[in-house]
Design a protein around this motif. Structure first.
Motif, PDB file in Angstrom:
ATOM      1  N   LEU A  59       0.835  -1.206   0.000  1.00 43.43           N
ATOM      2  CA  LEU A  59       0.000   0.000   0.000  1.00 43.43           C
ATOM      3  C   LEU A  59       0.867   1.251   0.000  1.00 43.43           C
ATOM      4  CD1 LEU A  59      -2.876  -0.939   2.486  1.00 43.43           C
ATOM      5  CD2 LEU A  59      -2.899  -0.963  -0.005  1.00 43.43           C
ATOM      6  N   GLY A  63       1.051   3.708  -3.141  1.00 43.09           N
ATOM      7  CA  GLY A  63       0.264   4.913  -2.892  1.00 43.09           C
ATOM      8  C   GLY A  63       1.060   6.201  -2.752  1.00 43.09           C
ATOM      9  N   THR A  66       2.864   7.758  -6.474  1.00 44.28           N
ATOM     10  CA  THR A  66       1.813   8.059  -7.447  1.00 44.28           C
ATOM     11  C   THR A  66       1.056   9.334  -7.057  1.00 44.28           C
ATOM     12  OG1 THR A  66       0.541   6.477  -6.161  1.00 44.28           O
ATOM     13  CG2 THR A  66       1.328   5.731  -8.296  1.00 44.28           C
ATOM     14  N   THR A  67       0.687   9.400  -5.773  1.00 39.55           N
ATOM     15  CA  THR A  67      -0.088  10.566  -5.330  1.00 39.55           C
ATOM     16  C   THR A  67       0.795  11.815  -5.368  1.00 39.55           C
ATOM     17  OG1 THR A  67      -1.222   9.039  -3.838  1.00 39.55           O
ATOM     18  CG2 THR A  67      -1.647  11.370  -3.509  1.00 39.55           C
ATOM     19  N   PHE A 121      -4.493  14.475 -14.309  1.00 41.95           N
ATOM     20  CA  PHE A 121      -4.472  13.033 -14.600  1.00 41.95           C
ATOM     21  C   PHE A 121      -4.361  12.787 -16.110  1.00 41.95           C
ATOM     22  CE2 PHE A 121      -7.060  11.935 -10.568  1.00 41.95           C
ATOM     23  CZ  PHE A 121      -5.935  11.499  -9.899  1.00 41.95           C
ATOM     24  N   ALA A 126       0.261   9.203 -13.478  1.00 38.52           N
ATOM     25  CA  ALA A 126       1.443   8.808 -12.688  1.00 38.52           C
ATOM     26  C   ALA A 126       2.011   7.476 -13.168  1.00 38.52           C
ATOM     27  CB  ALA A 126       1.050   8.713 -11.214  1.00 38.52           C
ATOM     28  N   VAL A 127       1.124   6.573 -13.637  1.00 40.77           N
ATOM     29  CA  VAL A 127       1.591   5.260 -14.107  1.00 40.77           C
ATOM     30  C   VAL A 127       1.236   5.174 -15.592  1.00 40.77           C
ATOM     31  CG1 VAL A 127       1.587   2.783 -13.570  1.00 40.77           C
ATOM     32  CG2 VAL A 127       0.824   4.420 -11.828  1.00 40.77           C
ATOM     33  N   LEU A 131      -0.182  -1.258 -15.326  1.00 46.55           N
ATOM     34  CA  LEU A 131       0.659  -2.406 -14.980  1.00 46.55           C
ATOM     35  C   LEU A 131       0.535  -3.441 -16.100  1.00 46.55           C
ATOM     36  CD1 LEU A 131       0.045  -2.881 -11.139  1.00 46.55           C
ATOM     37  CD2 LEU A 131       1.782  -1.517 -12.303  1.00 46.55           C
ATOM     38  N   PRO A 193      -6.376   6.964 -15.367  1.00 45.06           N
ATOM     39  CA  PRO A 193      -5.069   6.970 -14.682  1.00 45.06           C
ATOM     40  C   PRO A 193      -4.963   5.892 -13.603  1.00 45.06           C
ATOM     41  CG  PRO A 193      -6.432   8.751 -13.851  1.00 45.06           C
ATOM     42  CD  PRO A 193      -7.168   8.171 -15.013  1.00 45.06           C
ATOM     43  N   GLY A 195      -6.306   2.811 -14.046  1.00 46.76           N
ATOM     44  CA  GLY A 195      -6.683   1.557 -14.672  1.00 46.76           C
ATOM     45  C   GLY A 195      -8.207   1.453 -14.695  1.00 46.76           C
ATOM     46  N   ARG A 199      -9.151  -4.963 -11.812  1.00 43.40           N
ATOM     47  CA  ARG A 199      -7.889  -4.637 -11.154  1.00 43.40           C
ATOM     48  C   ARG A 199      -7.655  -3.127 -11.091  1.00 43.40           C
ATOM     49  NH1 ARG A 199      -4.919  -9.419 -10.283  1.00 43.40           N
ATOM     50  NH2 ARG A 199      -3.619  -8.115  -8.981  1.00 43.40           N
ATOM     51  N   PRO A 202      -7.028   0.004  -6.104  1.00 38.60           N
ATOM     52  CA  PRO A 202      -7.895   0.012  -4.922  1.00 38.60           C
ATOM     53  C   PRO A 202      -7.723   1.279  -4.083  1.00 38.60           C
ATOM     54  CG  PRO A 202      -6.044  -1.471  -4.584  1.00 38.60           C
ATOM     55  CD  PRO A 202      -5.945  -0.976  -5.991  1.00 38.60           C
ATOM     56  N   GLY A 203      -6.642   2.050  -4.374  1.00 38.49           N
ATOM     57  CA  GLY A 203      -6.404   3.279  -3.604  1.00 38.49           C
ATOM     58  C   GLY A 203      -7.106   4.487  -4.206  1.00 38.49           C
ATOM     59  N   LEU A 206      -9.086   6.956  -1.899  1.00 37.98           N
ATOM     60  CA  LEU A 206      -8.193   7.667  -0.974  1.00 37.98           C
ATOM     61  C   LEU A 206      -7.365   8.708  -1.743  1.00 37.98           C
ATOM     62  CD1 LEU A 206      -6.805   7.986   1.806  1.00 37.98           C
ATOM     63  CD2 LEU A 206      -5.197   6.210   1.095  1.00 37.98           C
ATOM     64  N   ALA A 207      -6.741   8.258  -2.845  1.00 31.37           N
ATOM     65  CA  ALA A 207      -5.852   9.155  -3.597  1.00 31.37           C
ATOM     66  C   ALA A 207      -6.622  10.368  -4.111  1.00 31.37           C
ATOM     67  CB  ALA A 207      -5.225   8.393  -4.765  1.00 31.37           C
TER      68      ALA A 207
HETATM   69  C1  HEM Z   1      -2.759   9.402  -7.883  1.00 29.58           C
HETATM   70  C2  HEM Z   1      -2.586   8.305  -7.189  1.00 29.58           C
HETATM   71  C3  HEM Z   1      -2.605   6.908  -7.763  1.00 29.58           C
HETATM   72  C4  HEM Z   1      -2.574   6.496  -9.068  1.00 29.58           C
HETATM   73  C5  HEM Z   1      -2.526   7.346 -10.320  1.00 29.58           C
HETATM   74  C6  HEM Z   1      -2.607   5.052  -9.045  1.00 29.58           C
HETATM   75  C7  HEM Z   1      -2.617   4.261 -10.180  1.00 29.58           C
HETATM   76  C8  HEM Z   1      -2.636   2.886 -10.157  1.00 29.58           C
HETATM   77  C9  HEM Z   1      -2.638   2.063 -11.330  1.00 29.58           C
HETATM   78  C10 HEM Z   1      -2.623   2.577 -12.757  1.00 29.58           C
HETATM   79  C11 HEM Z   1      -2.659   0.776 -10.930  1.00 29.58           C
HETATM   80  C12 HEM Z   1      -2.667  -0.455 -11.835  1.00 29.58           C
HETATM   81  C13 HEM Z   1      -4.062  -0.743 -12.298  1.00 29.58           C
HETATM   82  C14 HEM Z   1      -4.032  -1.832 -13.326  1.00 29.58           C
HETATM   83  O1  HEM Z   1      -3.435  -2.873 -13.049  1.00 29.58           O
HETATM   84  O2  HEM Z   1      -4.604  -1.663 -14.386  1.00 29.58           O
HETATM   85  C15 HEM Z   1      -2.651   0.772  -9.480  1.00 29.58           C
HETATM   86  C16 HEM Z   1      -2.650  -0.375  -8.714  1.00 29.58           C
HETATM   87  C17 HEM Z   1      -2.589  -0.364  -7.341  1.00 29.58           C
HETATM   88  N1  HEM Z   1      -2.680   0.746  -6.524  1.00 29.58           N
HETATM   89 FE1  HEM Z   1      -2.783   2.646  -7.123  1.00 29.58          FE
HETATM   90  N2  HEM Z   1      -2.659   4.619  -7.748  1.00 29.58           N
HETATM   91  C18 HEM Z   1      -2.657   5.712  -6.929  1.00 29.58           C
HETATM   92  C19 HEM Z   1      -2.734   5.727  -5.543  1.00 29.58           C
HETATM   93  C20 HEM Z   1      -2.799   4.598  -4.755  1.00 29.58           C
HETATM   94  C21 HEM Z   1      -2.943   4.601  -3.313  1.00 29.58           C
HETATM   95  C22 HEM Z   1      -3.075   5.870  -2.444  1.00 29.58           C
HETATM   96  C23 HEM Z   1      -2.912   3.303  -2.913  1.00 29.58           C
HETATM   97  C24 HEM Z   1      -3.027   2.692  -1.535  1.00 29.58           C
HETATM   98  C25 HEM Z   1      -3.157   3.350  -0.414  1.00 29.58           C
HETATM   99  C26 HEM Z   1      -2.763   2.474  -4.094  1.00 29.58           C
HETATM  100  C27 HEM Z   1      -2.688   1.100  -4.091  1.00 29.58           C
HETATM  101  C28 HEM Z   1      -2.616   0.317  -5.222  1.00 29.58           C
HETATM  102  C29 HEM Z   1      -2.477  -1.149  -5.198  1.00 29.58           C
HETATM  103  C30 HEM Z   1      -2.364  -2.032  -3.954  1.00 29.58           C
HETATM  104  C31 HEM Z   1      -2.467  -1.560  -6.524  1.00 29.58           C
HETATM  105  C32 HEM Z   1      -2.338  -2.990  -7.060  1.00 29.58           C
HETATM  106  C33 HEM Z   1      -3.753  -3.567  -7.259  1.00 29.58           C
HETATM  107  C34 HEM Z   1      -3.773  -4.948  -7.923  1.00 29.58           C
HETATM  108  O3  HEM Z   1      -2.726  -5.464  -8.276  1.00 29.58           O
HETATM  109  O4  HEM Z   1      -4.871  -5.460  -8.113  1.00 29.58           O
HETATM  110  N3  HEM Z   1      -2.715   3.297  -5.190  1.00 29.58           N
HETATM  111  N4  HEM Z   1      -2.665   2.060  -9.033  1.00 29.58           N
END
Ligand code: HEM
Length: 258
Positions: A59, A63, A66-67, A121, A126-127, A131, A193, A195, A199, A202-203, A206-207
């Motif tokens: 997490l 998190g 990216t944020t 965004f 950010a990503v 993934l 942004p 996804g 999948r 999950p953040g 919050l973000a």
């Molecule tokens: C601006 C902030 C954020 C952006 C742009 C972002 C973007 C992403 C993206 C693009 C993915 C991959 C989705 C995919 O597989 O298609 C991802 C996965 C994930 N993010 Fe974020 N994220 C952000 C903030 C956060 C925060 C704050 C948390 C947790 C507190 C978080 C936890 C996760 C986790 C655990 C995954 C993996 C989920 C999985 O594998 O199923 N993210 N995020």
């Protein structure tokens, strides 16, 4: 990276021990936070302490950068676009009063701030390649054959700059989102942004909240100026690719209390 991960795992380990200890004491008032919920599950023996340490590491790793990188791009875009900054300031003053930090309950009354976050965004996901995915079966996608087992990357950066979707895609124009249905969760996949689908990040909730609170408060509590020798149109907006995309030359802006 491994050294930092080990440090964080140890830190989470001691936080878990401390919390377990305090849960044993009689005068405990539970905080009912994420850790408490996970520890309730431990008691049901579905998780163990190592699982929780690694989950917390995931997490934090997913998190943090990216944020912060999204916020890192929103600020220079606003400083380069004083009209947008002025409009955001005006909205904030009218909705919550000059100099006040933004609260979660204010977000719905701040459509222009929401539009600024969406525009950030769009231009600076950010990503940028989400993934990697693997095709589970032979697929035909818009006329392209994707054989089973191929790695698939979704270029969100290119979607955000696609002139067939967006007018003036390389210009920062938050107003394009005013009155528009497009959202990071909408099903037309033009702004993804985080996804999409099973999948999706999950953040996201919050973000998204944190970004509105942080950016709105930075705008409403301070006036911002650039260092003396830099003018807005000379700012270096080059990108540095990493796990998240950062500015190649970090912004140096001076806050002045309002
Ligand atoms: C601006 C902030 C954020 C952006 C742009 C972002 C973007 C992403 C993206 C693009 C993915 C991959 C989705 C995919 O597989 O298609 C991802 C996965 C994930 N993010 Fe974020 N994220 C952000 C903030 C956060 C925060 C704050 C948390 C947790 C507190 C978080 C936890 C996760 C986790 C655990 C995954 C993996 C989920 C999985 O594998 O199923 N993210 N995020």
């Amino acid at each position: 990276m491994i050294v930092h991960s080990d440090k964080l795992l140890n830190l989470f380990g001691s936080m878990i021990d401390e919390r377990l200890q305090s849960r044993k004491s009689r005068d405990l008032t539970t905080s009912n936070d994420v850790l408490d919920i996970l520890l309730d599950i431990i008691e049901g023996e579905e998780l163990n302490k190592t699982h929780i340490q690694h989950l917390l590491l995931d997490l934090f790793a997913a998190g943090t950068d990216t944020t912060s990188s999204t916020l890192e791009w929103a600020m220079p875009e606003l400083l380069r676009n004083p009209q947008a900054l002025l409009k955001a300031k005006k909205e904030l003053v009218e909705a919550i009063g000059k100099g006040n930090p933004v609260e979660e309950s204010d977000i719905n009354c701040l459509p222009y701030l929401q539009a600024i976050i969406k525009e950030t965004f769009r231009m600076h996901p950010a990503v940028p390649l989400l993934l990697p995915r693997r095709a589970g079966s032979d697929t035909n996608l818009c006329g392209f054959k994707v054989p089973k087992g191929s790695q698939v990357l979704v270029n969100v950066w290119a979607i955000g700059r696609d002139p067939s979707i967006w007018d003036n895609p390389n210009s920062f124009i938050p107003d394009r989102f005013l009155g528009s249905e497009i959202d990071v969760k909408s099903r037309d996949f033009t702004l993804i942004p985080f996804g999409a689908g099973r999948r999706i990040c999950p953040g996201l909730p919050l973000a998204n909240r944190m970004l509105h609170l942080m950016l709105g408060s930075l705008i409403n509590c301070f006036d911002w100026k650039l260092e003396a020798k830099i003018s807005p149109n000379e700012m270096n907006m080059e990108e540095k690719y990493g796990i998240a995309v950062h500015m190649a030359t970090p912004l140096r802006a001076i806050p002045l209390l309002v």
